[in-house]
Design a protein around this motif. Structure first.
Motif, PDB file in Angstrom:
ATOM      1  N   PHE A  35      -5.395  -1.498  -8.411  1.00 62.30           N
ATOM      2  CA  PHE A  35      -5.243  -0.205  -7.741  1.00 62.30           C
ATOM      3  C   PHE A  35      -5.279   0.937  -8.753  1.00 62.30           C
ATOM      4  CE2 PHE A  35      -1.366   2.444  -7.800  1.00 62.30           C
ATOM      5  CZ  PHE A  35      -1.767   3.510  -7.010  1.00 62.30           C
TER       6      PHE A  35
ATOM      7  N   SER B 260       0.831  -1.206   0.000  1.00 60.30           N
ATOM      8  CA  SER B 260       0.000   0.000   0.000  1.00 60.30           C
ATOM      9  C   SER B 260       0.864   1.254   0.000  1.00 60.30           C
ATOM     10  CB  SER B 260      -0.948  -0.002   1.205  1.00 60.30           C
ATOM     11  OG  SER B 260      -0.218  -0.001   2.425  1.00 60.30           O
TER      12      SER B 260
ATOM     13  N   HIS C 261       1.958   1.752  -3.528  1.00 59.29           N
ATOM     14  CA  HIS C 261       0.878   2.290  -4.346  1.00 59.29           C
ATOM     15  C   HIS C 261       0.729   3.800  -4.123  1.00 59.29           C
ATOM     16  CE1 HIS C 261      -1.323  -1.857  -4.800  1.00 59.29           C
ATOM     17  NE2 HIS C 261      -0.206  -1.776  -5.491  1.00 59.29           N
TER      18      HIS C 261
END
Length: 512
Positions: free
Chosen positions: A218, A177, A180
Protein backbone atom coordinates in the motif's frame (compact mmCIF):
# COMPACT_ATOMS: atom_id res chain seq x y z
CA UNK A 1 22.07 -32.46 39.43
CA UNK A 2 25.19 -30.59 38.40
CA UNK A 3 26.42 -31.56 34.97
CA UNK A 4 29.95 -31.30 33.62
CA UNK A 5 30.73 -28.58 31.13
CA UNK A 6 33.60 -27.95 28.77
CA UNK A 7 35.55 -24.75 29.27
CA UNK A 8 34.72 -22.03 26.77
CA UNK A 9 37.77 -20.03 25.76
CA UNK A 10 36.60 -16.46 25.26
CA UNK A 11 38.56 -14.74 22.44
CA UNK A 12 40.77 -11.74 23.13
CA UNK A 13 39.56 -9.79 20.12
CA UNK A 14 36.01 -8.43 20.02
CA UNK A 15 33.43 -9.83 17.62
CA UNK A 16 31.99 -6.34 17.25
CA UNK A 17 30.18 -3.68 19.23
CA UNK A 18 27.41 -4.96 21.48
CA UNK A 19 24.04 -3.58 20.40
CA UNK A 20 22.00 -1.49 22.83
CA UNK A 21 18.73 -2.17 20.98
CA UNK A 22 17.49 -3.77 24.22
CA UNK A 23 17.29 -0.40 25.97
CA UNK A 24 16.34 1.88 23.09
CA UNK A 25 12.73 1.90 24.33
CA UNK A 26 10.53 0.63 27.15
CA UNK A 27 6.75 0.45 27.38
CA UNK A 28 4.39 2.12 29.81
CA UNK A 29 0.76 2.08 30.79
CA UNK A 30 -1.27 4.88 29.23
CA UNK A 31 0.82 8.02 29.42
CA UNK A 32 -1.77 9.84 31.53
CA UNK A 33 -0.41 7.75 34.43
CA UNK A 34 2.83 9.73 34.22
CA UNK A 35 1.05 12.46 36.20
CA UNK A 36 1.12 10.22 39.31
CA UNK A 37 3.83 10.25 41.96
CA UNK A 38 4.40 6.47 42.13
CA UNK A 39 4.87 6.37 38.35
CA UNK A 40 7.46 9.14 38.38
CA UNK A 41 9.29 7.61 41.37
CA UNK A 42 9.44 4.27 39.55
CA UNK A 43 10.67 5.85 36.30
CA UNK A 44 13.36 7.79 38.19
CA UNK A 45 14.68 4.54 39.72
CA UNK A 46 14.60 2.84 36.33
CA UNK A 47 16.57 5.62 34.70
CA UNK A 48 19.21 5.71 37.45
CA UNK A 49 19.95 1.99 37.24
CA UNK A 50 19.14 1.05 33.62
CA UNK A 51 18.75 4.19 31.50
CA UNK A 52 16.28 3.62 28.68
CA UNK A 53 16.34 6.08 25.77
CA UNK A 54 12.62 6.23 24.83
CA UNK A 55 9.27 5.37 26.36
CA UNK A 56 6.08 4.35 24.53
CA UNK A 57 2.50 4.04 25.75
CA UNK A 58 -1.11 4.32 24.65
CA UNK A 59 -3.51 7.19 25.08
CA UNK A 60 -1.71 10.35 23.95
CA UNK A 61 -4.87 11.56 22.22
CA UNK A 62 -7.47 9.78 24.37
CA UNK A 63 -9.97 11.81 26.38
CA UNK A 64 -7.98 11.44 29.60
CA UNK A 65 -5.26 13.70 28.19
CA UNK A 66 -7.80 16.38 27.25
CA UNK A 67 -6.14 17.45 23.99
CA UNK A 68 -9.13 17.50 21.61
CA UNK A 69 -11.74 20.00 22.90
CA UNK A 70 -14.47 20.81 20.35
CA UNK A 71 -17.02 23.53 21.05
CA UNK A 72 -19.90 25.37 19.40
CA UNK A 73 -19.70 29.12 18.91
CA UNK A 74 -22.00 31.34 16.93
CA UNK A 75 -23.59 28.36 15.25
CA UNK A 76 -20.36 26.76 14.07
CA UNK A 77 -18.18 23.89 15.32
CA UNK A 78 -14.66 24.77 16.38
CA UNK A 79 -11.86 22.75 17.97
CA UNK A 80 -9.57 23.91 20.75
CA UNK A 81 -6.42 21.89 21.37
CA UNK A 82 -5.21 21.80 24.97
CA UNK A 83 -1.75 20.49 25.88
CA UNK A 84 -1.76 21.01 29.64
CA UNK A 85 -1.31 17.33 30.49
CA UNK A 86 0.87 16.58 27.45
CA UNK A 87 3.35 19.23 28.59
CA UNK A 88 3.49 17.85 32.13
CA UNK A 89 4.08 14.31 30.89
CA UNK A 90 6.75 15.17 28.33
CA UNK A 91 8.48 17.58 30.74
CA UNK A 92 8.65 14.76 33.33
CA UNK A 93 10.08 12.35 30.76
CA UNK A 94 12.78 14.72 29.56
CA UNK A 95 13.75 15.67 33.11
CA UNK A 96 14.36 11.97 33.77
CA UNK A 97 16.50 11.57 30.68
CA UNK A 98 14.00 9.65 28.55
CA UNK A 99 12.28 10.75 25.34
CA UNK A 100 8.78 9.93 24.10
CA UNK A 101 8.23 7.35 21.39
CA UNK A 102 4.94 8.89 20.29
CA UNK A 103 2.04 6.55 19.60
CA UNK A 104 -0.83 8.48 17.99
CA UNK A 105 -4.02 7.11 19.53
CA UNK A 106 -6.63 6.45 20.66
CA UNK A 107 -9.55 8.38 19.13
CA UNK A 108 -10.98 11.31 21.10
CA UNK A 109 -14.64 10.60 21.90
CA UNK A 110 -15.92 13.76 20.19
CA UNK A 111 -14.06 12.84 16.99
CA UNK A 112 -14.83 9.11 16.98
CA UNK A 113 -17.17 7.51 14.44
CA UNK A 114 -18.39 4.92 16.95
CA UNK A 115 -18.48 4.02 20.63
CA UNK A 116 -16.31 0.86 20.69
CA UNK A 117 -13.68 1.10 23.42
CA UNK A 118 -10.92 -1.06 24.85
CA UNK A 119 -9.58 -1.48 28.39
CA UNK A 120 -10.93 -0.49 31.78
CA UNK A 121 -10.14 3.14 30.96
CA UNK A 122 -12.10 2.98 27.68
CA UNK A 123 -9.84 4.06 24.88
CA UNK A 124 -11.93 4.60 21.75
CA UNK A 125 -10.79 2.40 18.84
CA UNK A 126 -13.01 3.58 15.99
CA UNK A 127 -11.89 5.59 12.94
CA UNK A 128 -12.36 9.36 12.96
CA UNK A 129 -15.66 10.63 11.67
CA UNK A 130 -13.67 13.41 10.01
CA UNK A 131 -10.22 12.63 8.66
CA UNK A 132 -9.73 16.35 8.11
CA UNK A 133 -10.31 17.05 11.81
CA UNK A 134 -8.04 14.13 12.77
CA UNK A 135 -5.27 15.52 10.55
CA UNK A 136 -5.76 18.90 12.22
CA UNK A 137 -5.37 17.25 15.63
CA UNK A 138 -2.14 15.55 14.54
CA UNK A 139 -0.73 18.75 13.06
CA UNK A 140 -1.67 20.81 16.11
CA UNK A 141 -0.10 18.30 18.50
CA UNK A 142 3.19 18.05 16.64
CA UNK A 143 3.36 21.79 15.97
CA UNK A 144 2.95 22.40 19.69
CA UNK A 145 5.67 19.89 20.56
CA UNK A 146 8.04 21.47 18.02
CA UNK A 147 7.30 24.96 19.39
CA UNK A 148 7.86 23.84 22.97
CA UNK A 149 10.83 21.48 22.63
CA UNK A 150 12.46 22.54 19.36
CA UNK A 151 12.52 20.88 15.98
CA UNK A 152 15.95 19.28 16.53
CA UNK A 153 14.61 17.50 19.60
CA UNK A 154 11.28 16.38 18.16
CA UNK A 155 12.99 15.06 15.02
CA UNK A 156 14.53 12.38 17.26
CA UNK A 157 11.11 11.13 18.45
CA UNK A 158 9.63 8.25 16.42
CA UNK A 159 5.91 8.76 15.69
CA UNK A 160 3.86 5.56 15.42
CA UNK A 161 0.37 5.47 13.95
CA UNK A 162 -2.07 3.56 16.19
CA UNK A 163 -1.66 0.27 18.06
CA UNK A 164 -2.37 -3.27 16.83
CA UNK A 165 -4.93 -2.37 14.16
CA UNK A 166 -4.97 -6.01 13.04
CA UNK A 167 -6.98 -6.88 16.19
CA UNK A 168 -10.70 -6.11 16.40
CA UNK A 169 -10.25 -5.10 20.03
CA UNK A 170 -7.90 -2.26 19.03
CA UNK A 171 -9.30 -1.13 15.67
CA UNK A 172 -12.96 -1.47 14.75
CA UNK A 173 -13.46 -4.69 12.74
CA UNK A 174 -9.65 -4.83 12.23
CA UNK A 175 -10.46 -2.99 9.00
CA UNK A 176 -7.20 -2.98 7.05
CA UNK A 177 -8.25 -0.51 4.37
CA UNK A 178 -9.55 1.88 7.05
CA UNK A 179 -6.18 1.67 8.81
CA UNK A 180 -4.33 2.35 5.56
CA UNK A 181 -6.43 5.45 5.07
CA UNK A 182 -5.77 6.58 8.66
CA UNK A 183 -2.05 5.98 8.21
CA UNK A 184 -1.89 7.94 4.95
CA UNK A 185 -3.77 10.92 6.37
CA UNK A 186 -1.66 10.85 9.54
CA UNK A 187 1.70 10.50 7.77
CA UNK A 188 0.90 13.39 5.46
CA UNK A 189 -0.10 15.55 8.44
CA UNK A 190 3.16 14.69 10.22
CA UNK A 191 5.24 15.62 7.17
CA UNK A 192 3.34 18.88 6.77
CA UNK A 193 4.70 19.94 10.15
CA UNK A 194 8.25 18.97 9.18
CA UNK A 195 9.41 16.63 6.44
CA UNK A 196 12.15 15.17 8.63
CA UNK A 197 9.84 13.95 11.41
CA UNK A 198 9.92 10.13 11.65
CA UNK A 199 6.58 8.40 11.07
CA UNK A 200 5.86 4.68 10.87
CA UNK A 201 3.67 1.69 11.64
CA UNK A 202 1.68 -0.54 11.45
CA UNK A 203 2.34 -1.70 15.07
CA UNK A 204 0.72 -5.08 14.45
CA UNK A 205 0.37 -7.85 17.00
CA UNK A 206 1.64 -11.41 16.37
CA UNK A 207 -0.50 -13.65 14.20
CA UNK A 208 -1.20 -11.38 11.23
CA UNK A 209 2.19 -11.18 9.59
CA UNK A 210 0.76 -10.62 6.09
CA UNK A 211 -0.43 -7.23 7.30
CA UNK A 212 3.17 -6.05 7.10
CA UNK A 213 3.47 -7.20 3.47
CA UNK A 214 0.24 -5.50 2.46
CA UNK A 215 1.18 -2.37 4.41
CA UNK A 216 4.41 -2.11 2.43
CA UNK A 217 2.54 -2.69 -0.85
CA UNK A 218 0.00 0.00 0.00
CA UNK A 219 2.70 2.50 1.00
CA UNK A 220 4.67 1.85 -2.21
CA UNK A 221 1.65 2.15 -4.47
CA UNK A 222 0.44 5.35 -2.79
CA UNK A 223 3.94 6.78 -2.18
CA UNK A 224 3.13 7.18 1.48
CA UNK A 225 6.04 8.02 3.79
CA UNK A 226 7.26 5.19 6.05
CA UNK A 227 10.42 6.01 8.02
CA UNK A 228 10.29 2.87 10.16
CA UNK A 229 8.15 -0.22 10.58
CA UNK A 230 6.89 -1.64 13.87
CA UNK A 231 5.32 -4.79 15.23
CA UNK A 232 4.85 -6.63 18.54
CA UNK A 233 6.05 -10.00 19.81
CA UNK A 234 4.62 -12.37 22.45
CA UNK A 235 4.93 -16.12 23.02
CA UNK A 236 1.96 -17.06 25.21
CA UNK A 237 -0.96 -19.31 24.31
CA UNK A 238 -4.71 -19.04 25.05
CA UNK A 239 -5.74 -17.79 28.47
CA UNK A 240 -6.84 -20.05 31.31
CA UNK A 241 -8.93 -17.74 33.48
CA UNK A 242 -8.80 -17.59 37.27
CA UNK A 243 -10.23 -14.77 39.40
CA UNK A 244 -8.19 -11.62 38.75
CA UNK A 245 -5.62 -13.45 36.66
CA UNK A 246 -4.72 -15.93 33.95
CA UNK A 247 -2.35 -18.79 33.25
CA UNK A 248 -0.99 -19.53 29.78
CA UNK A 249 1.34 -21.91 28.02
CA UNK A 250 4.59 -20.48 26.64
CA UNK A 251 6.53 -21.20 23.49
CA UNK A 252 10.35 -21.28 23.74
CA UNK A 253 11.89 -17.82 24.01
CA UNK A 254 13.50 -18.34 20.60
CA UNK A 255 10.07 -17.71 19.10
CA UNK A 256 10.43 -14.09 20.15
CA UNK A 257 13.63 -13.84 18.11
CA UNK A 258 11.84 -15.43 15.16
CA UNK A 259 9.14 -12.76 15.41
CA UNK A 260 11.81 -10.04 15.64
CA UNK A 261 13.34 -11.30 12.40
CA UNK A 262 10.08 -11.45 10.43
CA UNK A 263 9.76 -7.80 9.24
CA UNK A 264 13.23 -7.69 7.66
CA UNK A 265 12.51 -10.94 5.83
CA UNK A 266 9.12 -9.69 4.64
CA UNK A 267 10.44 -6.34 3.45
CA UNK A 268 13.27 -7.69 1.33
CA UNK A 269 12.98 -6.40 -2.21
CA UNK A 270 10.77 -3.44 -1.24
CA UNK A 271 11.80 0.19 -0.86
CA UNK A 272 11.44 -0.32 2.90
CA UNK A 273 14.05 -3.09 3.11
CA UNK A 274 16.50 -0.87 4.99
CA UNK A 275 14.21 1.22 7.20
CA UNK A 276 14.59 0.77 10.98
CA UNK A 277 12.55 -2.04 12.55
CA UNK A 278 11.14 -1.38 16.01
CA UNK A 279 9.49 -4.05 18.15
CA UNK A 280 7.40 -1.58 20.12
CA UNK A 281 6.06 -4.23 22.51
CA UNK A 282 7.43 -7.61 23.56
CA UNK A 283 7.03 -9.94 26.50
CA UNK A 284 6.24 -13.57 27.23
CA UNK A 285 2.54 -13.18 28.01
CA UNK A 286 0.35 -10.46 26.48
CA UNK A 287 -1.73 -10.34 29.68
CA UNK A 288 -1.12 -7.85 32.54
CA UNK A 289 -2.32 -10.36 35.14
CA UNK A 290 -0.15 -13.42 34.44
CA UNK A 291 1.99 -14.36 37.48
CA UNK A 292 4.82 -15.58 35.24
CA UNK A 293 5.94 -11.94 34.90
CA UNK A 294 6.84 -11.79 38.61
CA UNK A 295 9.15 -14.83 38.71
CA UNK A 296 12.83 -15.73 38.46
CA UNK A 297 11.85 -18.10 35.65
CA UNK A 298 10.84 -15.07 33.61
CA UNK A 299 14.25 -13.42 33.88
CA UNK A 300 16.07 -16.59 32.82
CA UNK A 301 13.54 -17.14 30.01
CA UNK A 302 14.14 -13.68 28.52
CA UNK A 303 17.93 -13.52 29.02
CA UNK A 304 18.82 -15.05 25.62
CA UNK A 305 16.38 -12.65 23.93
CA UNK A 306 18.10 -9.59 25.40
CA UNK A 307 21.48 -11.06 24.51
CA UNK A 308 20.67 -11.65 20.82
CA UNK A 309 17.74 -9.41 19.87
CA UNK A 310 19.91 -6.50 18.77
CA UNK A 311 21.22 -8.58 15.86
CA UNK A 312 17.74 -8.59 14.34
CA UNK A 313 16.07 -5.23 14.99
CA UNK A 314 16.84 -1.62 15.83
CA UNK A 315 14.90 -1.80 19.09
CA UNK A 316 12.74 -4.15 21.13
CA UNK A 317 10.70 -2.52 23.85
CA UNK A 318 9.83 -4.44 27.03
CA UNK A 319 6.15 -4.12 27.85
CA UNK A 320 6.21 -2.48 30.49
CA UNK A 321 8.49 -0.75 33.00
CA UNK A 322 5.99 -0.57 35.88
CA UNK A 323 2.89 -2.28 37.28
CA UNK A 324 1.30 1.17 37.25
CA UNK A 325 -0.94 -0.20 34.53
CA UNK A 326 -4.72 -0.40 34.36
CA UNK A 327 -5.84 -2.10 31.16
CA UNK A 328 -7.91 -4.66 33.11
CA UNK A 329 -8.47 -2.34 36.07
CA UNK A 330 -6.39 -1.27 39.08
CA UNK A 331 -4.23 -4.12 40.41
CA UNK A 332 -5.80 -6.25 43.13
CA UNK A 333 -2.52 -7.02 44.95
CA UNK A 334 1.10 -5.88 45.06
CA UNK A 335 2.14 -8.95 43.07
CA UNK A 336 -0.58 -9.72 40.54
CA UNK A 337 1.25 -10.81 37.39
CA UNK A 338 1.67 -7.29 36.06
CA UNK A 339 3.88 -6.55 33.08
CA UNK A 340 6.16 -4.26 35.06
CA UNK A 341 9.83 -4.60 35.80
CA UNK A 342 8.77 -2.91 39.03
CA UNK A 343 5.69 -3.39 41.18
CA UNK A 344 3.92 -0.42 42.67
CA UNK A 345 6.10 1.14 45.37
CA UNK A 346 9.23 0.30 43.38
CA UNK A 347 9.73 -3.32 44.41
CA UNK A 348 12.16 -4.81 41.87
CA UNK A 349 11.29 -8.06 40.11
CA UNK A 350 13.86 -10.57 38.84
CA UNK A 351 13.42 -9.33 35.26
CA UNK A 352 14.26 -5.81 36.47
CA UNK A 353 17.63 -7.19 37.55
CA UNK A 354 18.15 -8.83 34.17
CA UNK A 355 17.90 -5.34 32.66
CA UNK A 356 20.05 -3.78 35.39
CA UNK A 357 22.70 -6.45 34.72
CA UNK A 358 22.54 -5.68 31.00
CA UNK A 359 23.14 -2.01 31.81
CA UNK A 360 26.47 -3.02 33.38
CA UNK A 361 27.71 -4.92 30.32
CA UNK A 362 30.55 -3.54 28.21
CA UNK A 363 30.58 -2.07 24.74
CA UNK A 364 32.73 -4.76 23.06
CA UNK A 365 31.09 -8.11 22.36
CA UNK A 366 33.58 -10.93 22.95
CA UNK A 367 31.35 -14.01 22.89
CA UNK A 368 27.77 -15.21 23.07
CA UNK A 369 26.41 -18.69 23.67
CA UNK A 370 23.23 -20.51 24.62
CA UNK A 371 23.78 -19.66 28.28
CA UNK A 372 26.18 -16.71 28.37
CA UNK A 373 27.13 -13.30 27.01
CA UNK A 374 30.65 -11.88 27.47
CA UNK A 375 31.64 -8.26 26.90
CA UNK A 376 34.57 -5.96 27.64
CA UNK A 377 34.61 -2.35 28.83
CA UNK A 378 36.97 0.33 27.54
CA UNK A 379 38.99 0.08 30.78
CA UNK A 380 39.56 -3.66 30.28
CA UNK A 381 36.95 -5.00 32.69
CA UNK A 382 35.23 -8.19 31.57
CA UNK A 383 31.51 -8.69 32.20
CA UNK A 384 29.75 -12.02 31.93
CA UNK A 385 25.99 -12.46 31.91
CA UNK A 386 25.05 -16.10 32.44
CA UNK A 387 21.69 -17.80 32.80
CA UNK A 388 20.37 -21.25 33.62
CA UNK A 389 18.24 -22.99 30.97
CA UNK A 390 14.49 -23.11 31.56
CA UNK A 391 11.73 -25.45 30.44
CA UNK A 392 9.01 -23.20 28.92
CA UNK A 393 6.57 -26.13 28.74
CA UNK A 394 6.27 -26.27 32.51
CA UNK A 395 6.55 -30.06 32.35
CA UNK A 396 9.75 -29.89 34.42
CA UNK A 397 11.16 -27.34 36.84
CA UNK A 398 14.35 -27.16 34.80
CA UNK A 399 17.75 -28.36 36.05
CA UNK A 400 18.44 -27.62 39.71
CA UNK A 401 22.07 -26.80 38.83
CA UNK A 402 23.75 -25.60 35.65
CA UNK A 403 27.54 -25.42 35.22
CA UNK A 404 29.35 -22.96 32.99
CA UNK A 405 33.16 -22.85 32.68
CA UNK A 406 34.84 -19.90 30.98
CA UNK A 407 38.39 -18.77 30.30
CA UNK A 408 38.33 -14.98 29.91
CA UNK A 409 41.09 -12.53 28.90
CA UNK A 410 42.06 -10.20 31.74
CA UNK A 411 44.29 -7.22 30.99
CA UNK A 412 47.79 -7.43 29.57
CA UNK A 413 49.72 -8.96 32.46
CA UNK A 414 50.67 -12.60 31.94
CA UNK A 415 50.28 -13.47 35.63
CA UNK A 416 48.60 -12.07 38.73
CA UNK A 417 45.12 -12.01 40.15
CA UNK A 418 41.73 -10.57 39.24
CA UNK A 419 38.89 -9.27 41.42
CA UNK A 420 35.54 -10.93 40.77
CA UNK A 421 32.19 -9.46 41.72
CA UNK A 422 29.17 -11.73 41.25
CA UNK A 423 25.52 -10.63 41.48
CA UNK A 424 22.81 -13.29 41.47
CA UNK A 425 19.06 -13.52 40.96
CA UNK A 426 17.29 -16.87 41.36
CA UNK A 427 14.40 -18.42 43.28
CA UNK A 428 15.81 -17.18 46.61
CA UNK A 429 17.99 -14.16 45.77
CA UNK A 430 16.83 -10.89 44.25
CA UNK A 431 13.33 -12.30 44.37
CA UNK A 432 10.75 -10.34 46.35
CA UNK A 433 7.99 -12.50 44.88
CA UNK A 434 9.30 -15.50 46.84
CA UNK A 435 9.45 -13.44 50.04
CA UNK A 436 5.94 -12.11 49.42
CA UNK A 437 4.63 -15.67 49.03
CA UNK A 438 6.41 -16.69 52.25
CA UNK A 439 4.78 -13.82 54.17
CA UNK A 440 1.30 -14.93 53.10
CA UNK A 441 0.85 -12.90 49.89
CA UNK A 442 -0.46 -9.72 51.56
CA UNK A 443 -2.51 -7.80 49.02
CA UNK A 444 -1.54 -4.42 50.48
CA UNK A 445 1.68 -4.92 52.46
CA UNK A 446 2.20 -2.80 55.54
CA UNK A 447 5.14 -0.40 55.51
CA UNK A 448 7.34 -2.78 57.48
CA UNK A 449 6.45 -5.58 55.06
CA UNK A 450 7.38 -3.34 52.15
CA UNK A 451 10.77 -2.80 53.79
CA UNK A 452 11.27 -6.59 53.91
CA UNK A 453 10.26 -6.92 50.26
CA UNK A 454 12.65 -4.18 49.14
CA UNK A 455 15.42 -5.95 51.05
CA UNK A 456 14.50 -9.34 49.54
CA UNK A 457 14.52 -7.79 46.06
CA UNK A 458 18.26 -7.07 46.17
CA UNK A 459 20.50 -9.58 44.35
CA UNK A 460 22.76 -11.97 46.18
CA UNK A 461 26.38 -10.80 45.99
CA UNK A 462 29.78 -12.46 46.30
CA UNK A 463 33.33 -11.16 45.98
CA UNK A 464 36.51 -13.16 45.44
CA UNK A 465 39.91 -13.29 43.78
CA UNK A 466 40.93 -15.63 41.00
CA UNK A 467 44.42 -16.27 39.62
CA UNK A 468 45.47 -14.96 36.21
CA UNK A 469 47.72 -17.19 34.14
CA UNK A 470 48.80 -16.34 30.64
CA UNK A 471 46.68 -13.20 30.75
CA UNK A 472 43.52 -15.25 31.36
CA UNK A 473 41.29 -16.10 34.31
CA UNK A 474 39.21 -19.25 34.66
CA UNK A 475 35.65 -18.88 35.92
CA UNK A 476 33.76 -21.92 37.15
CA UNK A 477 30.12 -20.87 37.59
CA UNK A 478 27.43 -23.06 39.08
CA UNK A 479 23.98 -21.59 38.58
CA UNK A 480 20.91 -22.55 40.57
CA UNK A 481 17.53 -23.21 38.98
CA UNK A 482 16.31 -20.17 37.02
CA UNK A 483 19.38 -18.18 37.97
CA UNK A 484 20.64 -15.14 36.12
CA UNK A 485 24.07 -13.98 37.25
CA UNK A 486 26.37 -11.10 36.40
CA UNK A 487 30.11 -11.63 36.87
CA UNK A 488 32.45 -8.64 36.64
CA UNK A 489 36.18 -9.39 36.37
CA UNK A 490 38.72 -6.61 36.99
CA UNK A 491 42.53 -6.86 36.83
CA UNK A 492 43.88 -6.54 40.36
CA UNK A 493 46.57 -4.13 41.60
CA UNK A 494 47.32 -5.43 45.08
CA UNK A 495 48.30 -2.58 47.42
CA UNK A 496 48.37 -4.68 50.59
CA UNK A 497 51.30 -3.52 52.81
CA UNK A 498 54.18 -5.96 53.13
CA UNK A 499 53.64 -6.19 56.90
CA UNK A 500 49.98 -7.19 56.68
CA UNK A 501 49.31 -10.69 58.06
CA UNK A 502 45.75 -11.99 58.47
CA UNK A 503 47.04 -14.58 60.96
CA UNK A 504 47.84 -11.83 63.48
CA UNK A 505 44.37 -10.25 63.65
CA UNK A 506 43.90 -11.49 67.23
CA UNK A 507 47.29 -10.22 68.37
CA UNK A 508 49.23 -13.43 68.05
CA UNK A 509 52.96 -13.08 67.74
CA UNK A 510 54.50 -12.97 64.30
CA UNK A 511 54.75 -16.53 62.96
CA UNK A 512 58.25 -17.88 62.65
Amino acid sequence: MTGTAMRHRIPDQPAGRFSEAWRFCVGTGRIELALRRDYQDSLALLQREIGFRYIRGHGLLSDGMGVHRPYEWEGARHVHHSFTYVDQVVDAYLELGIRPFLELGFMPGELASGDQTVFWWRGNVTPPRSHKEWAGLVRATLTHLVDRYGIDEVRTWPIEVWNEPNLKAFWQDADESAYHRLYEVTAQAVKEVDASLQVGGPAISPGSDEWMVRFAEFAEQREVPVDFVSRHAYTSGPTQQVPFGVHQTLAPAGRLLEQFATPRRQLQGTRFADVPVHITEFNSSYRPDNPIHDTAFHAAYLAPVLAAGGDLVDSFSYWTFSDMFEEVGPPTALFHGGFGLLTHRQVKKPTYHLYAFMARMGQELLARGDDHLVTRHADGRITVLAWAPVDPTGETAGPDRHTLRLSVPVGTRPRGEAFVRRSTVDEEHGNAYTAWRHMGSPRSPRLEQLDVLHEAAEPGRRHLRVPVEGGRADLDLTLARHEVTLVEVTPLDDETPSWWDERRLLGREEPR
